[in-house]
Design a protein around this motif. Structure first.
Motif, PDB file in Angstrom:
ATOM      1  N   GLU A 296      -6.139  -9.386 -32.907  1.00 47.09           N
ATOM      2  CA  GLU A 296      -6.486  -8.173 -33.445  1.00 47.09           C
ATOM      3  C   GLU A 296      -5.616  -7.064 -32.991  1.00 47.09           C
ATOM      4  O   GLU A 296      -5.961  -6.014 -32.768  1.00 47.09           O
ATOM      5  N   TRP A 297      -4.282  -7.377 -33.181  1.00 41.83           N
ATOM      6  CA  TRP A 297      -3.297  -6.358 -32.850  1.00 41.83           C
ATOM      7  C   TRP A 297      -2.955  -5.765 -34.335  1.00 41.83           C
ATOM      8  O   TRP A 297      -3.251  -6.388 -35.169  1.00 41.83           O
ATOM      9  N   PRO A 298      -2.388  -4.653 -34.196  1.00 42.08           N
ATOM     10  CA  PRO A 298      -1.947  -3.712 -35.149  1.00 42.08           C
ATOM     11  C   PRO A 298      -1.038  -4.410 -35.779  1.00 42.08           C
ATOM     12  O   PRO A 298      -0.296  -5.330 -35.455  1.00 42.08           O
ATOM     13  N   ILE A 299      -0.799  -4.457 -37.112  1.00 44.49           N
ATOM     14  CA  ILE A 299       0.084  -4.958 -38.241  1.00 44.49           C
ATOM     15  C   ILE A 299       1.641  -4.718 -37.598  1.00 44.49           C
ATOM     16  O   ILE A 299       2.377  -5.835 -37.666  1.00 44.49           O
ATOM     17  N   MET A 300       2.142  -3.707 -37.276  1.00 46.46           N
ATOM     18  CA  MET A 300       3.162  -3.360 -36.914  1.00 46.46           C
ATOM     19  C   MET A 300       3.555  -3.938 -35.205  1.00 46.46           C
ATOM     20  O   MET A 300       4.864  -4.444 -35.223  1.00 46.46           O
ATOM     21  N   THR A 301       2.585  -4.042 -34.616  1.00 46.21           N
ATOM     22  CA  THR A 301       2.828  -4.639 -33.329  1.00 46.21           C
ATOM     23  C   THR A 301       2.924  -6.205 -33.627  1.00 46.21           C
ATOM     24  O   THR A 301       4.031  -6.801 -32.893  1.00 46.21           O
ATOM     25  N   GLY A 302       2.316  -6.906 -34.561  1.00 43.14           N
ATOM     26  CA  GLY A 302       2.442  -8.178 -34.853  1.00 43.14           C
ATOM     27  C   GLY A 302       3.748  -8.372 -35.069  1.00 43.14           C
ATOM     28  O   GLY A 302       4.270  -9.429 -34.979  1.00 43.14           O
ATOM     29  N   LEU A 303       4.445  -7.654 -35.999  1.00 40.88           N
ATOM     30  CA  LEU A 303       5.587  -7.786 -36.856  1.00 40.88           C
ATOM     31  C   LEU A 303       6.809  -7.835 -35.695  1.00 40.88           C
ATOM     32  O   LEU A 303       7.706  -8.593 -35.658  1.00 40.88           O
ATOM     33  N   VAL A 304       6.642  -6.754 -34.660  1.00 45.11           N
ATOM     34  CA  VAL A 304       7.583  -6.793 -33.618  1.00 45.11           C
ATOM     35  C   VAL A 304       7.543  -7.920 -32.803  1.00 45.11           C
ATOM     36  O   VAL A 304       8.477  -8.415 -32.382  1.00 45.11           O
TER      37      VAL A 304
ATOM     38  N   LEU B  71       6.476 -14.198 -39.391  1.00 50.32           N
ATOM     39  CA  LEU B  71       5.343 -14.288 -39.916  1.00 50.32           C
ATOM     40  C   LEU B  71       4.120 -15.245 -38.924  1.00 50.32           C
ATOM     41  O   LEU B  71       3.014 -14.822 -38.937  1.00 50.32           O
ATOM     42  N   LEU B  72       4.862 -16.090 -38.362  1.00 50.87           N
ATOM     43  CA  LEU B  72       3.974 -16.788 -37.422  1.00 50.87           C
ATOM     44  C   LEU B  72       3.557 -16.001 -36.447  1.00 50.87           C
ATOM     45  O   LEU B  72       2.495 -16.088 -35.645  1.00 50.87           O
ATOM     46  N   GLY B  73       4.423 -15.236 -35.540  1.00 50.56           N
ATOM     47  CA  GLY B  73       4.245 -14.378 -34.578  1.00 50.56           C
ATOM     48  C   GLY B  73       3.046 -13.312 -35.163  1.00 50.56           C
ATOM     49  O   GLY B  73       2.130 -13.091 -34.415  1.00 50.56           O
ATOM     50  N   TRP B  74       3.187 -12.735 -36.123  1.00 48.29           N
ATOM     51  CA  TRP B  74       2.166 -11.914 -36.757  1.00 48.29           C
ATOM     52  C   TRP B  74       0.777 -12.431 -36.940  1.00 48.29           C
ATOM     53  O   TRP B  74       0.157 -12.136 -36.834  1.00 48.29           O
ATOM     54  N   GLY B  75       0.798 -13.643 -37.458  1.00 47.02           N
ATOM     55  CA  GLY B  75      -0.403 -14.598 -37.424  1.00 47.02           C
ATOM     56  C   GLY B  75      -1.047 -14.716 -35.994  1.00 47.02           C
ATOM     57  O   GLY B  75      -2.166 -14.216 -36.108  1.00 47.02           O
ATOM     58  N   LEU B  76      -0.318 -15.035 -34.946  1.00 52.39           N
ATOM     59  CA  LEU B  76      -0.831 -15.008 -33.701  1.00 52.39           C
ATOM     60  C   LEU B  76      -1.229 -13.520 -33.359  1.00 52.39           C
ATOM     61  O   LEU B  76      -2.569 -13.548 -32.685  1.00 52.39           O
TER      62      LEU B  76
END
Length: 562
Positions: free
Chosen positions: A111-119, A101-106
């Motif tokens: 402004e990266w896509p959601i799936m990119t943020g989760l990976v 979740l912290l990586g997704w927040g960064l």
């Protein structure tokens, strides 16, 4: 630079650069790991001069991971794994969720896509096997409660990453095809869990009988090279089979291979014979990580790099510390686990590569993952040193004994004096111990192998678990009132450390040590040993005595009969 022999060039170039920079790092009083990583940067495609094969280096490094995890399995029983499941399973899963979740927040802030943020977040959530085990080995923590929790935590992380590697392609397909692929995702999840469970059952039921039997047969041949070959064939073969047939990682496959051999009497010999290869390929792991790193990312996106590094070093550590504390463990354990996990490694690179191939992660994301990995691996030894200094200054003796059920931290001093303290209870130590028992000489054994300590205690032999070079361990063995200190471990330079520590506190103690080479004999004598026994000299001396006895009874005839 064109290479006609890429395998040889990569191994030689990587090891030579690692040696030179590792020595330089050691002289500068920093961890040699930093030198190995910088060697990889110099050998990589992003710096001028020598360029190693970037395709071969990760595969060579994987060999190091396999051998390292096999060695850990040799000292880690199923009983140990089950003992830490209550903290390792919920802790590892919760920590992965927090870091993701912290990586997704960064990623969202960029402004990266959601799936990119989760990976991206998932890549930052998993710790490096090699870095963690190196840190634990250097500090003699693998057999401690803190070490057991950290290793169990890592095993759970690996299992979660195995699931992620299988599910990512299904998720990518679902995003392309819509909700019709949801059932496929559930099926892939169940299939993966079933494969992992089947592999574990196979190793525990069949492997526990077959693997020790194969090693026993190879040892019975009397050929050292055949035994070593059997160990390597089993470790590498089971790891490869785990990947090919069960979709389990190399690391997990090798770990279970070592664990099923743990109960065999040959486990100590197997660990000793594979140690040089483990060390060499572990170095290549760090070199291969450095080769993937493009230093320009530090100039082009410094804030993003700092953000990713903060997630790994601060975010993951804080989450792990909080989770371990909430689960009822001491500050000492919580801090050790949090520092152990403040880095990322091999699974991060595998996930990043898969993410790029599935268009779920950009090259920019992978470069940030690599930057965070390099910097966190460099910082990890420093964090461990700071932790040790803090604990030494801030903790009382009661704090240091507060962790339960850590066997070595619950120990009380043995009730014996005028005795022999034997360091190491392998082939030499056990033979000596039998003779002392027959002579009714009191003794205490100091060992760092928990299974061996438990076996000795079951036999009624006084035994202490710990590192003999540490004062607190030798206090438990009552070295202060011992008559002899007998060091039987095969590594002469480790023996020298034990001699140095003992002689500094007990100048009148009789110290007898074992050595293999002339330089080890001089080294141990210089540190204060009374006697150093070199096996080869004793064998030659015994043979000479037999010859002399033969000559005394039957003189040599000078003239040869015609």
């Amino acid at each position: 630079m064109h290479h006609t022999t890429p395998l040889i060039t990569t191994i030689v170039g990587g090891l030579v650069l690692a040696f030179v920079l590792g020595m330089l790092a050691q002289r500068l009083r920093i961890s040699p790991l930093v030198g190995y990583l910088l060697a990889g940067v110099l050998a990589g495609p992003f710096t001028p001069g020598f360029v190693a094969d970037t395709n071969l280096a990760p595969e060579l490094a994987e060999l190091g991971v396999i051998l390292l995890m096999f060695g850990v399995g040799l000292h880690f029983s199923m009983k140990d794994l089950m003992a830490v499941k209550a903290i390792a399973i919920p802790g590892a899963i919760a920590q992965i969720v927090v870091a993701t979740l912290l990586g997704w927040g960064l990623a969202w802030s960029m402004e990266w896509p959601i799936m990119t943020g989760l990976v991206f977040g998932l890549c930052l959530s998993t710790a490096s096997t090699v870095v963690l085990l190196r840190a634990l080995e250097e500090r003699q923590l693998i057999d401690s409660q803190r070490g057991q929790i950290a290793i169990g935590w890592l095993i759970v992380e690996d299992l979660v990453m195995v699931l992620a590697l299988v599910l990512l392609p299904a998720i990518a397909g679902m995003l392309e095809q819509g909700n019709a692929s949801a059932s496929l995702l559930a099926w892939d999840l169940l299939l993966t869990i079933g494969k992992v469970a089947a592999f574990m059952v196979l190793m525990m039921v069949v492997g526990r009988r077959v693997v020790p039997w194969i090693l026993a047969k190879s040892a019975a041949t009397g050929s050292r090279e055949l035994f070593t070959l059997a160990v390597l064939a089993l470790a590498l073969g089971i790891a490869l089979g785990a990947v090919e047939f069960f979709d389990v990682s190399f690391a997990l496959g090798a770990f279970f291979a070592g664990m099923v051999l743990n109960e065999s009497e040959l486990s100590h010999r197997a660990a000793h014979d594979t140690l040089p290869l483990r060390d060499a390929f572990a170095v290549l792991f760090f070199v291969s990580v450095g080769m993937l790193f493009d230093p320009m990312i530090l100039v082009e996106q410094p804030l993003a790099v700092l953000g990713a590094l903060a997630i790994v070093v601060i975010g993951k550590s804080a989450a792990a510390w909080l989770l371990v504390t909430l689960l009822g463990h001491s500050r000492r354990t919580a801090l050790t686990i949090s520092v152990s996990l403040a880095q990322i490694g091999e699974f991060a690179f595998i996930l990043a590569g898969l993410g790029i191939s599935l268009n779920l992660l950009s090259e920019e994301g992978r470069n940030l993952v690599l930057a965070a990995a390099i910097l966190s691996i460099m910082l990890n030894p420093i964090l461990f040193s700071l932790l040790e200094r803090y604990l030494a200054r801030a903790e009382s003796k009661a704090d240091r004994t507060a962790d339960v059920p850590a066997d070595e931290e619950q120990q009380i001093p043995v009730d014996v004096c005028n005795h022999a303290v034997i360091v190491g209870y392998g082939r030499v130590g056990s033979l000596l111990g039998i003779s002392l028992i027959e002579s009714e000489v009191p003794m205490v054994v100091v060992e760092n192998s928990r299974p061996r300590i438990e076996a000795l205690r079951e036999q009624g032999i006084s035994a202490v678990l710990g590192n003999a070079a540490r004062a607190e361990t030798m206090q438990l063995a009552r070295l202060d009132c011992a008559r002899w200190l007998i060091i039987t471990i095969p590594n002469g330079y480790e023996s020298g450390e034990v001699v140095t520590a003992a002689r500094a506190k007990y100048p009148d103690l009789t110290i007898i040590a074992r050595a293999h080479y002339d330089d080890e004999v001089s080294y141990i004598f210089d540190r204060g040993a009374n006697q150093v026994i070199m096996g080869e000299r004793e064998i030659a001396g015994s043979m000479l005595k037999l010859l002399q006895q033969e000559l005394d009874t039957k003189p040599l005839v000078q003239a040869c009969p015609i």
